[in-house]
Design a protein around this motif. Structure first.
Motif, PDB file in Angstrom:
ATOM      1  N   UNK A   1      24.343 -38.310  -2.856  1.00 49.20           N
ATOM      2  CA  UNK A   1      24.550 -36.875  -2.637  1.00 49.20           C
ATOM      3  C   UNK A   1      24.642 -36.570  -1.133  1.00 49.20           C
ATOM      4  N   UNK A   2      23.747 -37.221  -0.389  1.00 50.84           N
ATOM      5  CA  UNK A   2      23.771 -37.002   1.068  1.00 50.84           C
ATOM      6  C   UNK A   2      25.081 -37.511   1.658  1.00 50.84           C
ATOM      7  N   UNK A   3      25.519 -38.665   1.143  1.00 49.84           N
ATOM      8  CA  UNK A   3      26.777 -39.230   1.638  1.00 49.84           C
ATOM      9  C   UNK A   3      27.939 -38.276   1.352  1.00 49.84           C
ATOM     10  N   UNK A   4      27.917 -37.715   0.130  1.00 53.08           N
ATOM     11  CA  UNK A   4      28.985 -36.769  -0.229  1.00 53.08           C
ATOM     12  C   UNK A   4      28.959 -35.570   0.712  1.00 53.08           C
ATOM     13  N   UNK A   5      27.765 -35.109   1.049  1.00 58.52           N
ATOM     14  CA  UNK A   5      27.652 -33.956   1.959  1.00 58.52           C
ATOM     15  C   UNK A   5      28.159 -34.311   3.355  1.00 58.52           C
ATOM     16  N   UNK A   6      27.814 -35.537   3.794  1.00 60.32           N
ATOM     17  CA  UNK A   6      28.277 -35.982   5.123  1.00 60.32           C
ATOM     18  C   UNK A   6      29.809 -36.037   5.157  1.00 60.32           C
ATOM     19  N   UNK A   7      30.362 -36.599   4.053  1.00 58.24           N
ATOM     20  CA  UNK A   7      31.828 -36.732   4.015  1.00 58.24           C
ATOM     21  C   UNK A   7      32.492 -35.352   3.957  1.00 58.24           C
ATOM     22  N   UNK A   8      31.954 -34.476   3.110  1.00 58.91           N
ATOM     23  CA  UNK A   8      32.519 -33.115   3.008  1.00 58.91           C
ATOM     24  C   UNK A   8      32.433 -32.406   4.356  1.00 58.91           C
TER      25      UNK A   8
ATOM     26  N   UNK B   1      33.156 -21.142   8.068  1.00 63.01           N
ATOM     27  CA  UNK B   1      32.434 -22.183   7.299  1.00 63.01           C
ATOM     28  C   UNK B   1      30.963 -21.785   7.129  1.00 63.01           C
ATOM     29  N   UNK B   2      30.393 -21.344   8.240  1.00 59.22           N
ATOM     30  CA  UNK B   2      28.957 -21.029   8.208  1.00 59.22           C
ATOM     31  C   UNK B   2      28.676 -19.858   7.286  1.00 59.22           C
ATOM     32  N   UNK B   3      29.551 -18.858   7.378  1.00 59.66           N
ATOM     33  CA  UNK B   3      29.340 -17.661   6.548  1.00 59.66           C
ATOM     34  C   UNK B   3      29.510 -18.012   5.070  1.00 59.66           C
ATOM     35  N   UNK B   4      30.598 -18.701   4.780  1.00 56.71           N
ATOM     36  CA  UNK B   4      30.864 -19.066   3.369  1.00 56.71           C
ATOM     37  C   UNK B   4      29.767 -19.994   2.853  1.00 56.71           C
ATOM     38  N   UNK B   5      29.327 -20.891   3.710  1.00 62.22           N
ATOM     39  CA  UNK B   5      28.277 -21.834   3.315  1.00 62.22           C
ATOM     40  C   UNK B   5      26.995 -21.095   2.936  1.00 62.22           C
ATOM     41  N   UNK B   6      26.638 -20.112   3.757  1.00 62.80           N
ATOM     42  CA  UNK B   6      25.410 -19.376   3.468  1.00 62.80           C
ATOM     43  C   UNK B   6      25.588 -18.495   2.234  1.00 62.80           C
ATOM     44  N   UNK B   7      26.765 -17.921   2.140  1.00 67.11           N
ATOM     45  CA  UNK B   7      27.074 -17.019   1.024  1.00 67.11           C
ATOM     46  C   UNK B   7      27.041 -17.768  -0.309  1.00 67.11           C
ATOM     47  N   UNK B   8      27.548 -18.981  -0.285  1.00 67.48           N
ATOM     48  CA  UNK B   8      27.652 -19.736  -1.549  1.00 67.48           C
ATOM     49  C   UNK B   8      26.472 -20.675  -1.789  1.00 67.48           C
ATOM     50  N   UNK B   9      25.513 -20.646  -0.866  1.00 72.40           N
ATOM     51  CA  UNK B   9      24.388 -21.591  -0.997  1.00 72.40           C
ATOM     52  C   UNK B   9      23.661 -21.450  -2.341  1.00 72.40           C
ATOM     53  N   UNK B  10      23.300 -20.227  -2.769  1.00 71.49           N
ATOM     54  CA  UNK B  10      22.592 -20.127  -4.073  1.00 71.49           C
ATOM     55  C   UNK B  10      23.437 -20.655  -5.225  1.00 71.49           C
ATOM     56  N   UNK B  11      24.752 -20.363  -5.148  1.00 67.36           N
ATOM     57  CA  UNK B  11      25.650 -20.819  -6.215  1.00 67.36           C
ATOM     58  C   UNK B  11      25.681 -22.346  -6.269  1.00 67.36           C
ATOM     59  N   UNK B  12      25.793 -22.965  -5.107  1.00 69.73           N
ATOM     60  CA  UNK B  12      25.865 -24.435  -5.065  1.00 69.73           C
ATOM     61  C   UNK B  12      24.561 -25.072  -5.526  1.00 69.73           C
ATOM     62  N   UNK B  13      23.458 -24.444  -5.084  1.00 73.14           N
ATOM     63  CA  UNK B  13      22.151 -24.983  -5.514  1.00 73.14           C
ATOM     64  C   UNK B  13      22.002 -24.883  -7.027  1.00 73.14           C
ATOM     65  N   UNK B  14      22.440 -23.732  -7.559  1.00 71.57           N
ATOM     66  CA  UNK B  14      22.351 -23.521  -9.010  1.00 71.57           C
ATOM     67  C   UNK B  14      23.199 -24.543  -9.757  1.00 71.57           C
ATOM     68  N   UNK B  15      24.390 -24.773  -9.260  1.00 67.28           N
ATOM     69  CA  UNK B  15      25.282 -25.741  -9.913  1.00 67.28           C
ATOM     70  C   UNK B  15      24.673 -27.137  -9.907  1.00 67.28           C
ATOM     71  N   UNK B  16      24.105 -27.487  -8.763  1.00 64.72           N
ATOM     72  CA  UNK B  16      23.474 -28.822  -8.662  1.00 64.72           C
ATOM     73  C   UNK B  16      22.352 -28.959  -9.679  1.00 64.72           C
ATOM     74  N   UNK B  17      21.553 -27.905  -9.792  1.00 63.46           N
ATOM     75  CA  UNK B  17      20.436 -27.948 -10.727  1.00 63.46           C
ATOM     76  C   UNK B  17      20.931 -28.107 -12.157  1.00 63.46           C
TER      77      UNK B  17
ATOM     78  N   UNK C   1      19.645 -34.198  -5.551  1.00 61.68           N
ATOM     79  CA  UNK C   1      20.069 -33.865  -4.172  1.00 61.68           C
ATOM     80  C   UNK C   1      19.421 -34.768  -3.124  1.00 61.68           C
ATOM     81  N   UNK C   2      18.332 -35.435  -3.510  1.00 66.24           N
ATOM     82  CA  UNK C   2      17.689 -36.325  -2.521  1.00 66.24           C
ATOM     83  C   UNK C   2      18.297 -37.726  -2.517  1.00 66.24           C
ATOM     84  N   UNK C   3      19.202 -37.971  -3.471  1.00 65.56           N
ATOM     85  CA  UNK C   3      19.811 -39.315  -3.564  1.00 65.56           C
ATOM     86  C   UNK C   3      20.758 -39.572  -2.391  1.00 65.56           C
ATOM     87  N   UNK C   4      20.874 -40.839  -2.046  1.00 66.02           N
ATOM     88  CA  UNK C   4      21.761 -41.224  -0.935  1.00 66.02           C
ATOM     89  C   UNK C   4      23.196 -40.786  -1.203  1.00 66.02           C
TER      90      UNK C   4
END
Lengths: 492, 344
Positions: free
Chosen positions: A366-373, A339-355, A361-364
């Motif tokens: 979004x944070x809730x979705x991250x907590x649930x995921x 999880x940690x490796x994939x998370x770090x590996x895909x971090x730029x991709x996920x950030x780009x997609x969000x943008x 990303x600061x909305x509640x």
């Protein structure tokens, strides 16, 4: 002697009472004696292992201090680690390693008969071995002075509140506290008692009820639907949190009553927004041990990305193995490392997609979705932790995901399949979960409940305590199981 | 800020006392109650009786609490009584129950039901022991009893007998109104409305040996009564042999009763052998099963015992005494209960 046993409820007040009235010079010896008694209640002869580990690391501290060269110091550290980990390996991993070797050689058609050793796993060996080794390392690094007084050092290793299930303390935090005077203090004792009470609630009520659901489903997982296994797996995530977290709270509370400050072991882990965040909040004393004494010495993140990932995976695989000598624990650790490796590996991709998608990303939400995921990712790994084998883990997971096992959801006896027939137990479970949620939420918001309660009126404080005690006494699962059937008066 | 020790200590003491009271109250509520129709256990109502107001204290196993009805005795004779009985309650348990009970009442007569002249063991099973003693107050006698009966149990294993709440706390989802407001008017007796027709199996049986343990504890009961200046009488509640299916058990039990008859005669202890002496016993109607009389059988047994006790011990009724008015009210409760369930 478990914390939720009658023995401990008699033992602990007696220890405290004597501790607070005896002269200061006797307190260390008293606590040391009590700690060994506490440990010997399980298997008396295994106290020798505890003593051996203590003696070796104590001598290693003196050896390091007297070594004139770096090479000698390293040799002492290596010797201390080798002996301690050797003992740990023999008692915890020998059978597992022999099984692996047997299987491996068998694959090539070679016969190997593993030697038969009938050894019980010494309780808490993983905890106190790691705690003792941290001392060797801390002395080597110059972070603590070697302790000359053997009894004080022995108390550091064997201090009963955290001896068998942590938190795994560091010498730099706990050892110096042995030297401090701990007179009786009402506020401290009250605070410790409240924490213990909450720990008992987590352990005796919540974890026990959740265990009913989890055991009912997992013990017959091949007869359960995906829906039932899904909820059982969700419950297991909270069961292990309440079980371990509750035990840790009792340990920290008991130590607080005696005047010792132990580190927090859990920090609202299911409010984590990523798996990495989760591991900063879950079993903090072990995670930080691995970070300080394995991950960083391996190079941490200082030697490039690939090396960092290898280090990360090594730590998690060993963390899995630390939890139990079985491949399903290794799978649990490996999954978390992945999880940690994939998370770090895909971090730029996920950030780009969000943008690009314009997600705030600061909305509640979004944070809730991250907590649930994060929760579900962690929970998938818990399936392998709870299962008895990797095969069972895969079987349960595939049913949860609806890939096997026929219909995912069937209407009917879902509650009874989960051990909650009648619904009354479900009500208790839901109410208890609500209390847990509120407690963690308050803590997340920085509200210190025990401090807040201190400011309330006497009647309110007492009423709350009485309600909590009554709740635990009534709804807790302890003592002999009452079975009305046994009491049916069929023959006088 | 300097802590004020004495004040805090007193407050802490009050807090702990509150906790103990909470535990005691929870224990009372969660305790399995008597009068379920299938069970009779010593209820707290015994301790609620006004001190030294009992004429007769009946003690024994299920044979006692099914065959002896204090309300009938009150109605017929104005004699006050109570049954302390538990399922399979041996003479061992009866001895300690009596010892405890005598701390609160000094009856004129102790009436022991003699089925447990078959006492081979201290108790039949843990469940039965619980049913007998869980209502008993925690104290010196209870400790003495548990030390004796559970001598091979560790202290930890005995705890559930000292504090039955440890066993009963999981009853939270089966609590009923009666758990909060216990039925106290039946005074330890069990009232059963089943009719299980039996045959009269006769009393033509050989004498059988009485176990040493039974005699040992019977003697302790006898000594205890003598030390307290209380008369002791024994009775055998009637029972059948299940149309011959339980003939061996029947002959052995009646054989022991026969043996006990001589033993008691030698010691001058009055014995009421109901099955032989009662003329109105109807085996076809008066039993709930082959071992125990139903409400009608118990009524007859109690009337017979009342007559004998009154004449043998000169017991006087209290019906006209204002201080015993509650016994009339309890009898009304009993009567209403019997009328209601008889119709069913």
């Amino acid at each position: 002697m478990l914390f939720n046993s009658i023995d401990f409820l008699l033992f602990f007040p007696a220890v405290c009472l004597a501790y607070f009235i005896m002269p200061r010079r006797l307190k260390t010896i008293w606590l040391l004696g009590c700690s060994y008694f506490f440990y010997m209640c399980w298997e008396a002869e295994y106290a020798l292992l505890l003593l051996a580990s203590t003696l070796i690391t104590y001598l290693s501290g003196i050896g390091i201090a007297r070594s004139s060269t770096e090479k000698r110091k390293k040799a002492v550290v290596a010797l201390s680690f080798a002996i301690n980990l050797g003992i740990l390996f023999f008692f915890k991993y020998f059978g597992f390693a022999a099984d692996l070797l047997e299987g491996f050689l068998g694959f090539f058609g070679l016969a190997f008969h593993k030697p038969a050793f009938d050894v019980l796993l010494p309780v808490g060996i993983s905890f106190y071995t790691f705690q003792a080794l941290s001392y060797t390392m801390d002395v080597y690094r110059g972070e603590v002075e070697p302790e000359k007084n053997f009894f004080k050092y022995a108390l550091f290793v064997s201090f009963f509140p955290q001896l068998v299930a942590g938190p795994i303390e560091r010498s730099k935090n706990l050892l110096h506290q042995v030297d401090e005077d701990h007179p009786f203090a009402w506020d401290r004792v009250r605070s410790g008692l409240l924490l213990m009470l909450y720990g008992y609630f987590q352990k005796v009520v919540l974890a026990s009820y959740l265990a009913i659901v989890v055991d009912s489903a997992y013990d017959q997982w091949e007869q359960c639907t995906g829906y039932q296994l899904f909820w059982a797996s969700v419950c297991f995530a909270f069961q292990i949190y309440c079980d371990f977290g509750g035990y840790s709270n009792i340990a920290v509370g008991a130590a607080e009553i005696l005047g010792f400050r132990l580190m927090d072991n859990f920090n609202k882990p299911y409010f984590s927004v990523s798996v990495a965040d989760f591991w900063r909040r879950w079993h903090i004393s072990l995670t930080s041990w691995f970070r300080d004494y394995l991950y960083i010495p391996l190079g941490g993140n200082r030697k490039g990305r690939i090396r960092k990932w290898i280090n990360c995976m090594t730590v998690f695989l060993l963390s899995g193995l630390w939890h139990g000598a079985s491949l399903h624990f290794v799978a649990w650790g490996g999954l978390n490392g992945l999880y940690q490796i994939v998370s770090e590996w895909t971090a730029p991709l996920r950030e780009g997609l969000c943008k690009k998608a314009g997600i705030r990303t600061e909305a509640f939400s979004h944070k809730l979705a991250r907590v649930v995921c994060t929760f579900f990712l962690v929970d998938i790994s818990w399936i392998f932790f709870r299962a008895q084998s990797v095969r069972e883990g895969i079987g349960v997971l595939s049913r949860c995901l609806g890939l096997t096992g026929g219909e995912w959801l069937t209407w009917g006896d879902n509650l009874s399949k989960l051990g909650l027939e009648g619904g009354e137990k479900l009500n208790v479970l839901l109410l208890s979960m609500l209390i847990l949620f509120i407690a963690d939420l308050l803590s997340l918001k920085g509200i210190r409940f025990r401090e807040w309660l201190k400011g309330q009126g006497l009647w309110f404080r007492w009423l709350l305590c009485y309600a909590a005690v009554a709740g635990i006494l009534i709804f807790g699962i302890y003592g002999p199981e009452y079975d009305a059937q046994q009491f049916i008066y069929f023959q006088f | 800020m300097k802590q004020k020790w004495p004040g805090r200590l007193i407050l802490f003491g009050i807090f702990l006392a509150g906790l103990l009271m909470l535990f005691a109250e929870l224990s009372r509520i969660f305790m399995r109650k008597e009068g379920d129709g299938d069970l009779s256990i010593l209820s707290s109502s015994y301790y609620h009786l006004e001190k030294n107001t009992l004429d007769v204290l009946c003690i024994g196993s299920s044979h006692a609490f099914t065959s002896f009805q204090p309300n009938v005795l009150w109605h017929e004779q104005g004699i006050t009584s109570y049954v302390i009985g538990g399922p399979s309650q041996t003479f061992v348990t009866s001895y300690y129950m009596l010892k405890d009970a005598l701390q609160y009442q000094k009856p004129k007569v102790v009436l022991l039901e003699g089925y447990y002249f078959r006492t081979y063991h201290a108790f039949a099973s843990e469940e039965r022991l619980h049913a007998s003693i869980d209502g008993m107050r925690l104290g010196k006698v209870k400790k003495e009893m548990l030390d004796d009966e559970l001598s091979d149990y560790s202290l930890k294993d005995r705890l559930e007998f000292y504090f039955p709440f440890l066993l009963y706390h999981s009853r939270w989802n089966e609590l009923q109104t009666k758990d909060f407001y216990a039925k106290e008017w039946n005074k330890g007796s069990n009232i059963n409305f089943e009719i299980d027709p039996q045959r009269d199996p006769g009393l033509d049986v050989e004498e059988a040996d009485i176990p040493e343990m039974a005699l040992d504890y019977f003697e302790r009961i006898r000594t205890l009564c003598a030390e307290n200046g209380i008369a002791l009488a024994v009775y055998f509640s009637p029972f059948s042999d299940l149309d011959g299916e339980e003939r061996e058990w029947y002959e052995e039990t009646q054989g022991r009763n026969r043996k006990a008859e001589g033993y008691l005669r030698d010691r001058g202890i009055p014995l009421y052998y109901c099955q032989r002496e009662m003329e109105d016993l109807d085996f076809a109607h008066d039993f709930e099963d082959y071992e125990h009389p139903n409400v009608w059988g118990a009524g007859k047994v109690t009337k017979y015992l009342g007559d004998r006790l009154a004449s043998d011990f000169g017991l006087k009724g209290h019906k006209k005494e204002a201080s015993f008015a509650s016994w009339d009210r309890d009898y009304e409760e009993y009567r209403n209960y019997v009328e209601l369930h008889s119709k069913e």
